[in-house]
Enzyme design. Sequence first.
Site, PDB file in Angstrom:
ATOM      1  N   ASP A  45      43.054  56.780  19.156  1.00 25.24           N
ATOM      2  CA  ASP A  45      43.985  55.652  19.273  1.00 25.24           C
ATOM      3  C   ASP A  45      45.163  55.940  18.345  1.00 25.24           C
ATOM      4  OD1 ASP A  45      42.406  53.969  21.057  1.00 25.24           O
ATOM      5  OD2 ASP A  45      40.991  53.928  19.410  1.00 25.24           O
ATOM      6  N   GLY A  92      32.005  47.605  17.467  1.00 25.66           N
ATOM      7  CA  GLY A  92      30.641  47.802  17.931  1.00 25.66           C
ATOM      8  C   GLY A  92      30.604  48.735  19.135  1.00 25.66           C
ATOM      9  N   HIS A 122      32.345  57.095  16.328  1.00 25.38           N
ATOM     10  CA  HIS A 122      32.327  56.176  15.183  1.00 25.38           C
ATOM     11  C   HIS A 122      31.529  56.797  14.014  1.00 25.38           C
ATOM     12  CE1 HIS A 122      32.835  53.200  18.574  1.00 25.38           C
ATOM     13  NE2 HIS A 122      33.811  52.831  17.772  1.00 25.38           N
TER      14      HIS A 122
HETATM   15  O1  PAF Z   1      39.813  50.626  17.168  1.00 21.61           O
HETATM   16  C1  PAF Z   1      39.139  49.580  17.148  1.00 21.61           C
HETATM   17  O2  PAF Z   1      37.910  49.577  17.364  1.00 21.61           O
HETATM   18  C2  PAF Z   1      39.837  48.254  16.864  1.00 21.61           C
HETATM   19  O3  PAF Z   1      41.119  48.236  17.393  1.00 21.61           O
HETATM   20  C3  PAF Z   1      39.833  47.881  15.375  1.00 21.61           C
HETATM   21  C4  PAF Z   1      40.640  48.876  14.558  1.00 21.61           C
HETATM   22  C5  PAF Z   1      38.403  47.826  14.854  1.00 21.61           C
HETATM   23  C6  PAF Z   1      40.474  46.503  15.185  1.00 21.61           C
HETATM   24  O4  PAF Z   1      39.778  45.526  15.873  1.00 21.61           O
END
Ligand code: PAF
Length: 288
Positions: free
Chosen positions: A157, A29, A35
């Site tokens: 990440d 979220g 995203h």
């Molecule tokens: O990158 C993220 O937002 C989180 O580490 C994930 C991959 C949704 C796992 O909780």
Amino acid sequence: MIVIDTVQGMQSWSRDHEDRPRAAVYTMGALHEGHLELVRSAQLNVHQRSGQTPYVIASIFVNPTQFTNSDDLANYPRTLEADLALLESVGVDAVFVPSVEQMYPSGTANTITVDPGSLGDVLEGKDRPGHFRGVLTVVNKLFNATTPNFAFFGEKDFQQLTLIQHMANEFNSGITVLGVPTVRDSDGLALSSRNRRLDDNARRDAAHIPSALMLVRDLVAKGVPVSDALNRAAQVLANTPAISMDYLVVTGSDLQSAPSQGNARVLIAANLNGVRLIDNMEIEIKEA
Ligand code: PAF
């Protein structure tokens, strides 16, 4: 766009939508443009590969087992209504929003976990022991609940992406895990939910982090030895006292030791006003 809050409901929706590929984008979220880019990439990439428009499944779940600090978990921004509106605006088909009980039916302390191996202990894993165990455990559960053909993760990440690709292969998940290039602000700062915790001064200083990565990238591309390039970038960062650097390293593109030439990665973690920021870039090491 349908919102589903049980594992059973999610699995049953996926079973009913097997006529086209399914692509997943998992989030905690507090969504931002990065995203939304994952969703757009999923739509475009799967279409290019298969000629079919995929169903896109997004998830929103603040996973308690990947937090190594209880304040971080308590203070994690929760903006569900705004997040759902954003996902709908980019054409997501289904959003999975499970409770902690749905994801951890035996409780978070008693759950079966996924061991990330030695790559889980370095870089981010060193500062946050247990973090990647929590990430892999929840991603494995999300894979089983959403049963996608493809899953998309941000390259920001990079260690997380590498570990998830490794897990998907090791466990023969049949899921193609793909990375999506980092989305940046106009001054180069990688988009992150954490940026909203920076005050104006820290936000201005944060732009030195991608600049340091670009400096390393440009120097090694010219044939400057990696260690010299890293020292030069570290010196530049040292001129910004608000930035406390945790690591600045060059590795191979698999996060193992750096090659003497060719494709590699430069990665950084730094603290600014108590906010930990990470970033990385692909680099090409020229033979010295
Ligand atoms: O990158 C993220 O937002 C989180 O580490 C994930 C991959 C949704 C796992 O909780």
